[in-house]
Design an enzyme around this catalytic site. Structure first.
Site, PDB file in Angstrom:
ATOM      1  N   TRP A  44      92.804-112.084  30.246  1.00  0.00           N
ATOM      2  CA  TRP A  44      93.660-112.737  30.944  1.00  0.00           C
ATOM      3  C   TRP A  44      94.744-112.118  31.491  1.00  0.00           C
ATOM      4  O   TRP A  44      95.677-111.822  30.746  1.00  0.00           O
ATOM      5  CB  TRP A  44      93.960-114.007  30.220  1.00  0.00           C
ATOM      6  CG  TRP A  44      94.951-115.163  30.969  1.00  0.00           C
ATOM      7  CD1 TRP A  44      96.163-115.126  30.736  1.00  0.00           C
ATOM      8  CD2 TRP A  44      94.362-116.113  32.007  1.00  0.00           C
ATOM      9  NE1 TRP A  44      96.544-116.508  31.451  1.00  0.00           N
ATOM     10  CE2 TRP A  44      95.604-116.919  32.168  1.00  0.00           C
ATOM     11  CE3 TRP A  44      93.370-116.224  32.754  1.00  0.00           C
ATOM     12  CZ2 TRP A  44      95.572-117.716  33.253  1.00  0.00           C
ATOM     13  CZ3 TRP A  44      93.250-117.138  33.785  1.00  0.00           C
ATOM     14  CH2 TRP A  44      94.354-117.919  33.842  1.00  0.00           C
ATOM     15  N   SER A  48      97.910-112.430  32.670  1.00  0.00           N
ATOM     16  CA  SER A  48      98.739-113.681  32.564  1.00  0.00           C
ATOM     17  C   SER A  48      99.810-113.601  33.639  1.00  0.00           C
ATOM     18  O   SER A  48     100.573-112.564  33.588  1.00  0.00           O
ATOM     19  CB  SER A  48      99.102-113.864  31.205  1.00  0.00           C
ATOM     20  OG  SER A  48     100.321-114.364  31.103  1.00  0.00           O
ATOM     21  N   GLY A  49      99.956-114.609  34.242  1.00  0.00           N
ATOM     22  CA  GLY A  49     101.191-114.441  35.303  1.00  0.00           C
ATOM     23  C   GLY A  49     102.567-114.885  34.323  1.00  0.00           C
ATOM     24  O   GLY A  49     103.638-114.067  34.585  1.00  0.00           O
ATOM     25  N   PHE A  50     102.401-115.526  33.508  1.00  0.00           N
ATOM     26  CA  PHE A  50     103.644-115.607  32.291  1.00  0.00           C
ATOM     27  C   PHE A  50     104.055-114.467  31.690  1.00  0.00           C
ATOM     28  O   PHE A  50     104.924-114.006  31.740  1.00  0.00           O
ATOM     29  CB  PHE A  50     103.421-116.601  31.327  1.00  0.00           C
ATOM     30  CG  PHE A  50     104.423-116.691  30.425  1.00  0.00           C
ATOM     31  CD1 PHE A  50     105.624-117.498  30.522  1.00  0.00           C
ATOM     32  CD2 PHE A  50     104.249-116.108  29.121  1.00  0.00           C
ATOM     33  CE1 PHE A  50     106.653-117.517  29.731  1.00  0.00           C
ATOM     34  CE2 PHE A  50     105.270-116.146  28.266  1.00  0.00           C
ATOM     35  CZ  PHE A  50     106.431-116.826  28.471  1.00  0.00           C
ATOM     36  N   ASP A 108     108.674-116.940  35.645  1.00  0.00           N
ATOM     37  CA  ASP A 108     107.437-117.392  36.183  1.00  0.00           C
ATOM     38  C   ASP A 108     107.303-118.662  37.036  1.00  0.00           C
ATOM     39  O   ASP A 108     107.293-119.807  36.680  1.00  0.00           O
ATOM     40  CB  ASP A 108     106.674-117.647  34.689  1.00  0.00           C
ATOM     41  CG  ASP A 108     105.354-118.100  35.098  1.00  0.00           C
ATOM     42  OD1 ASP A 108     104.531-117.790  36.130  1.00  0.00           O
ATOM     43  OD2 ASP A 108     104.521-118.742  34.201  1.00  0.00           O
ATOM     44  N   ASP A 131      95.147-114.532  36.610  1.00  0.00           N
ATOM     45  CA  ASP A 131      95.722-115.720  36.634  1.00  0.00           C
ATOM     46  C   ASP A 131      96.721-115.360  38.216  1.00  0.00           C
ATOM     47  O   ASP A 131      97.580-114.721  38.330  1.00  0.00           O
ATOM     48  CB  ASP A 131      96.865-115.855  35.723  1.00  0.00           C
ATOM     49  CG  ASP A 131      97.779-116.927  35.636  1.00  0.00           C
ATOM     50  OD1 ASP A 131      97.691-117.809  36.609  1.00  0.00           O
ATOM     51  OD2 ASP A 131      98.633-116.909  35.011  1.00  0.00           O
ATOM     52  N   ARG A 155      91.786-124.686  38.466  1.00  0.00           N
ATOM     53  CA  ARG A 155      92.508-124.994  37.249  1.00  0.00           C
ATOM     54  C   ARG A 155      93.566-126.349  37.969  1.00  0.00           C
ATOM     55  O   ARG A 155      94.153-126.431  38.879  1.00  0.00           O
ATOM     56  CB  ARG A 155      93.526-123.905  37.006  1.00  0.00           C
ATOM     57  CG  ARG A 155      94.673-124.300  36.238  1.00  0.00           C
ATOM     58  CD  ARG A 155      95.495-123.077  35.803  1.00  0.00           C
ATOM     59  NE  ARG A 155      96.836-123.353  35.285  1.00  0.00           N
ATOM     60  CZ  ARG A 155      97.782-122.380  34.673  1.00  0.00           C
ATOM     61  NH1 ARG A 155      97.254-121.464  34.476  1.00  0.00           N
ATOM     62  NH2 ARG A 155      98.786-122.641  33.929  1.00  0.00           N
ATOM     63  N   HIS A 206      94.573-127.734  31.928  1.00  0.00           N
ATOM     64  CA  HIS A 206      95.843-127.406  31.157  1.00  0.00           C
ATOM     65  C   HIS A 206      96.633-128.461  30.594  1.00  0.00           C
ATOM     66  O   HIS A 206      96.491-129.556  31.345  1.00  0.00           O
ATOM     67  CB  HIS A 206      96.624-126.478  31.980  1.00  0.00           C
ATOM     68  CG  HIS A 206      97.555-125.418  31.063  1.00  0.00           C
ATOM     69  ND1 HIS A 206      97.336-125.035  29.779  1.00  0.00           N
ATOM     70  CD2 HIS A 206      98.825-124.736  31.709  1.00  0.00           C
ATOM     71  CE1 HIS A 206      98.306-124.359  29.557  1.00  0.00           C
ATOM     72  NE2 HIS A 206      99.138-124.176  30.643  1.00  0.00           N
ATOM     73  N   ARG A 211     100.175-129.661  27.825  1.00  0.00           N
ATOM     74  CA  ARG A 211     101.255-129.069  27.100  1.00  0.00           C
ATOM     75  C   ARG A 211     101.365-130.118  25.827  1.00  0.00           C
ATOM     76  O   ARG A 211     102.542-130.218  25.397  1.00  0.00           O
ATOM     77  CB  ARG A 211     102.362-128.672  27.917  1.00  0.00           C
ATOM     78  CG  ARG A 211     102.912-129.699  28.651  1.00  0.00           C
ATOM     79  CD  ARG A 211     104.276-129.338  29.105  1.00  0.00           C
ATOM     80  NE  ARG A 211     104.823-130.450  29.950  1.00  0.00           N
ATOM     81  CZ  ARG A 211     105.699-130.186  30.861  1.00  0.00           C
ATOM     82  NH1 ARG A 211     106.251-128.967  31.231  1.00  0.00           N
ATOM     83  NH2 ARG A 211     106.053-131.357  31.750  1.00  0.00           N
TER      84      ARG A 211
END
Lengths: 286, 286, 286, 286
Positions: free
Chosen positions: D42, D44-46, D56, D83, D156, D187, D189
């Site tokens: 992945w 990853s953007g983060f 981010d 991502d 997403r 997604h 959290r």
């Protein structure tokens, strides 16, 4: 499945007509090459260096050359042949370069047997070659590094540029062919094509030959007669652009505003909006 | 210590003569702008997009625009004003952009009050503005983000482009001035400069005004009379280059080889070796 | 006006305390170097190559190294010393490199007297030096190319790495000092610092000396006693990162989900949002 | 002909086992993901934003994200899922992005239904979604833009992140499936996976579902039971790296030199020379 660009380039090299390739330095010039009916684009090191206002002397990095080649490649449907100078260093650099250019969808690369860092071939100094073996190693490494069998590696000899004569050019070309090159580029800065014809007369023709007439001239009929497969006009675009921009700026400087004379000599805004793809983008929104 | 480029640009803005700025898209065109005697370079979003064969529609990223501005900046000794469209997003993007452009030595940036992603101002659709407050926020954030007090932030209103009239343009310009802009760019695509003159007649002149005549014409004497400080000819270079390249390629296509006609209309190889700096490089080796 | 980063680096070099510099390869590692209280960041070629999964062998281009150095420089307020290997080619490449790094706000560069393309100094093969004169030329050209007098050029000799002994290292260091270097880096891969101490005992101290202990260890007290000015810990960060990532991935592989054991050994999401600047960004929106 | 990376990713999505994907931010972390036996990376953007020390928050440009994805892709033989946040703007930006990522050999991209510019999903503010129709348009445009039918586009939904509940997440997922998405990423959290299980219980399973457990935990057995196809551990690598680097630097700061304690906690130079490919390069020279 449509034909891949490496496959398209290979088909051109294996055909029996002279293939005409024009130098470009950005997406716009590449797109104009395609629009004017040519069969492939030469991502020219000289044009690119000039467009960056930097000497054609291995100052631009592989990253910059590759980015420019990518931009050109995205702008056209014809294959790109990337002018990769010496391969940006030695054999390990060539291997890295081939992987990156191939991953980017570039159809083929051309590397030359000058020492890194190189100077442009039309400069009188600094035209030193590396040994035949060292360059054949580069060719072998390039061919081993590629994954798509259609990807094209052109071996370019600067023997004539270095003043070493046709015999040396032939020996080098044969060694590069043995090392696996897919075509041979033989460069000359003589004022006539006699050296090139002498080379062609003794070349076995087992690999296609590419030439880059700059200081000498040759007609398509002559190229065909001598068995040349590819002719690259490597720097006409940027030379035309430079002159046109300078004249436009000078006239603007003199006139103080945009005159009808200026407007007649430049493309309209609408033509450029068409060329850049804006019309397609707007159509897709509706 | 020589004058910094931001300081040079500020001095031009604060002078009392009309400043003439020409659009460029790469190192070569920027260098020609300087060689022809102009005082600053406009790193044009339209020219850059066209040179990449991409629509002028916020498709090019800030990274690409900044890289191009850096190349232009290294090629000249005059200041670069970077056309930064909407600032590449919202306020946080503007802050990031200002830091990066300032770090790169760019003299100033221009941001406009259109919505991201924007479309080129000469397209009939999609000319939507963000609110005065939202854009004034961007200006304030830009001014807070800069570290060198000389760095220039130009606020550009597209009120006339969006068909909102001179009144709205004046209100927006005043708000952007209040927010800290160093100059106001007022853009128009009318066929005459009447809108611009109407704007100038009612503008307090507390900030310098920049215009970009494209569809209308104005002489230096008129600009002076109406109090315009900066005139940007934003896209002449690439329009000249595109036409010259296309004509050269078409003639080559028709002729089958490089004809005398072509060579007369393009710069010589030697001129380009001079322009790219090769002569200097060789001299430095001796 | 706050002190420029080149001026800050020069002040450190001209101070009388040992300066501690830590290697980094991206914005995060550079920021951690600053947060942990060190005085400068070494933009390490080894770290950067490793982070790209590429051999430390002149495979990464100057463009990539410079982009990484820019990212680090924007992430910290302390100076960056960029590890520029051989200068990415010969003298003309060094000149170009110095201009670009200086324009990017990098405080100083370090170039070494190995042949381009180089191999990492801890590899047993390929440690060939260029001549003293050729490298002194590079130093001279670098110093002439810089515009800000504070910009720092460090000359690095690999004489000990190449097995040529302390005498050769001293001769080369003296020649590079004569050529204008602002500091001398003397590298060693011995298992003890004896070679370094022998060098220091005979070095005139007219220029500050930089060392990079990797295979040998030395305490700050020893460095001070022997007159070393700068110590660079060049590759600890990425070695720590690599081990931690591998262990985390292996444990995840074994466990089949995220286990409490993993979470204790990694930074929290909140710490990284803090480190990346997200908290500041959100605060600025309110 | 070996299987292409898009084809490999599609095969994983269409299989019947849970696919385990690990986040990475550079070539090194991607290679470690492969070495530890995981099936895809992945990009990853983060992770990437953090590695650049940038929030981010759509600050990094598509150019930077794509360059990083390319570097990861060259470092591994397993597929990369990139991502791509919101797709870097609106529909036209998504089209451009898909073409560029596909040309670069990336196996697939994931775009999300937040407004551009976005904020990281674990931040309490700024989690605004665009309309279902607007995002379905992006999906449709992405699918039309791809040329290789195997290239994967993951839609997403951030409905749960935005606090809109499972019902909204299901409606959006269905609309994105209708628009042509190849898989759905949902997604959350929450501190437990209950929301995800509730989603899975009502999802028709006509498209594979991807989850990114960060604040909640789930075992492979649970994922299998609930019909989840892909689990992405999106940020463990950089969290492990950040903690290890900080601890190493802190200990170095305290100790004044490299202690045995430090050396035990970091990878050896030899391991990194192996990881970066130096051993292969040297072997190829002999």
């Amino acid at each position: 499945v449509p034909e891949s660009k490496p496959a398209a380039l290979r088909r051109l090299l294996e055909g029996d007509r002279v293939v005409r390739v024009i130098g470009a330095h950005n997406g716009l010039s590449a797109r104009l090459v395609e629009w004017c009916g040519f069969e492939a684009v030469w991502a020219s090191g000289f044009e690119l260096s000039t467009s960056c206002a930097l000497p054609d002397a291995s100052i631009l990095t592989m990253s910059e050359a590759l980015d420019a080649a990518r931009t050109m490649n995205e702008a056209v449907s014809i294959p790109i042949i990337a002018d990769c100078d010496t391969g940006f260093g030695d054999t390990a650099n060539v291997v890295h370069m081939v992987r990156r250019y191939e991953s980017a969808g570039i159809a083929g690369v051309c590397i030359e047997d000058k020492r890194f860092p190189k100077l442009n071939s039309f400069v009188e100094v600094g035209q030193e070659l590396i040994s035949v073996d060292a360059f054949a190693d580069k060719i072998r490494a390039a061919k081993r590094a590629q994954r798509d069998p259609d990807f094209v590696v052109i071996g370019r000899t600067e023997a004539l540029i270095a003043g070493l004569g046709v015999e040396e050019a032939l020996e080098r070309a044969a060694a590069y062919a043995d090392a696996g090159a897919d075509a041979i580029l033989v460069h000359s800065r003589a004022s006539t094509p006699q050296q090139i014809w002498a080379f062609m007369a003794r070349w076995s023709l087992r690999l296609p030959v590419v030439i880059v007439p700059t200081t000498y001239r040759a007609s398509l009929a002559e190229l065909e007669r001598h068995g040349v497969r590819v002719v690259i006009h490597a720097n006409l675009g940027i030379r035309a652009a430079a002159k046109a921009m300078r004249e436009t700026f000078m006239e603007l400087q003199a006139a103080g505003w945009v005159t009808p004379g200026i407007e007649d000599r430049i493309a309209s805004l609408d033509e450029l909006l068409e060329l850049q793809g804006m019309r397609d983008l707007i159509a897709s929104r509706q």
